[in-house]
Design an enzyme around this catalytic site. Sequence first.
Site, PDB file in Angstrom:
ATOM      1  N   ARG A  98      10.031   0.859   6.715  1.00 54.51           N
ATOM      2  CA  ARG A  98       9.109   1.545   7.633  1.00 54.51           C
ATOM      3  C   ARG A  98       7.728   1.711   7.014  1.00 54.51           C
ATOM      4  NH1 ARG A  98      11.870  -0.348  10.712  1.00 54.51           N
ATOM      5  NH2 ARG A  98      13.367   0.668  12.048  1.00 54.51           N
ATOM      6  N   GLU A 101       6.124  -1.455   7.544  1.00 54.30           N
ATOM      7  CA  GLU A 101       5.764  -1.526   8.951  1.00 54.30           C
ATOM      8  C   GLU A 101       4.480  -0.737   9.220  1.00 54.30           C
ATOM      9  OE1 GLU A 101       8.164  -1.155  13.125  1.00 54.30           O
ATOM     10  OE2 GLU A 101       8.497   0.442  11.660  1.00 54.30           O
ATOM     11  N   SER A 124      -8.035   4.394  -5.133  1.00 50.81           N
ATOM     12  CA  SER A 124      -7.350   4.225  -6.404  1.00 50.81           C
ATOM     13  C   SER A 124      -5.886   4.611  -6.297  1.00 50.81           C
ATOM     14  CB  SER A 124      -8.018   5.089  -7.478  1.00 50.81           C
ATOM     15  OG  SER A 124      -7.291   5.019  -8.687  1.00 50.81           O
TER      16      SER A 124
END
Length: 157
Positions: A98, A101, A124
């Site tokens: 996920r 995704e 960063s």
Amino acid sequence: MAIIIQLRKSDVKKIQVTEAIFAIKKDKQLTWETIAEAIGMSTVWTTSACLGMNSFTDATADKLIAYLGLPTETKFSLLENPTKEWDKSVPQDPLIYRFYEVVGVYGDTLKEVIQEKFGDGIMSAIDFTMSVDKEENPKGDRVVVTMNGKFLPYNAW
């Protein structure tokens, strides 16, 4: 259950220390949060370091070894600089997938919004903190992931 690593300190590999930490954590029924509190660090950083993706300082290594009862031979591996790499294939674990995704769907959006607000650069992952919190909600509890990284502008020369 006693976890014993019978190797010289130079022979102990990070993965062996990680496996020992997982075994002790399970045996003692600890959470990452309780381990982090015991060594005075954040839950996310402590978990990452125990997984071998960050290195401990002398002081935090000593605290972890004492708290978990790890063999002193594990300290060298805890202090060792990690190689921060991972398998480049898309993970099959649904929770990790996920996050891929989210970046796949919102990555370009995040890049556009961050660069519109800050200019041409990156966030960063070195000067960085992250927390994971639980927000109770009547429609279903929410996962709150907060990433806080210093903005690093690209140089022109």
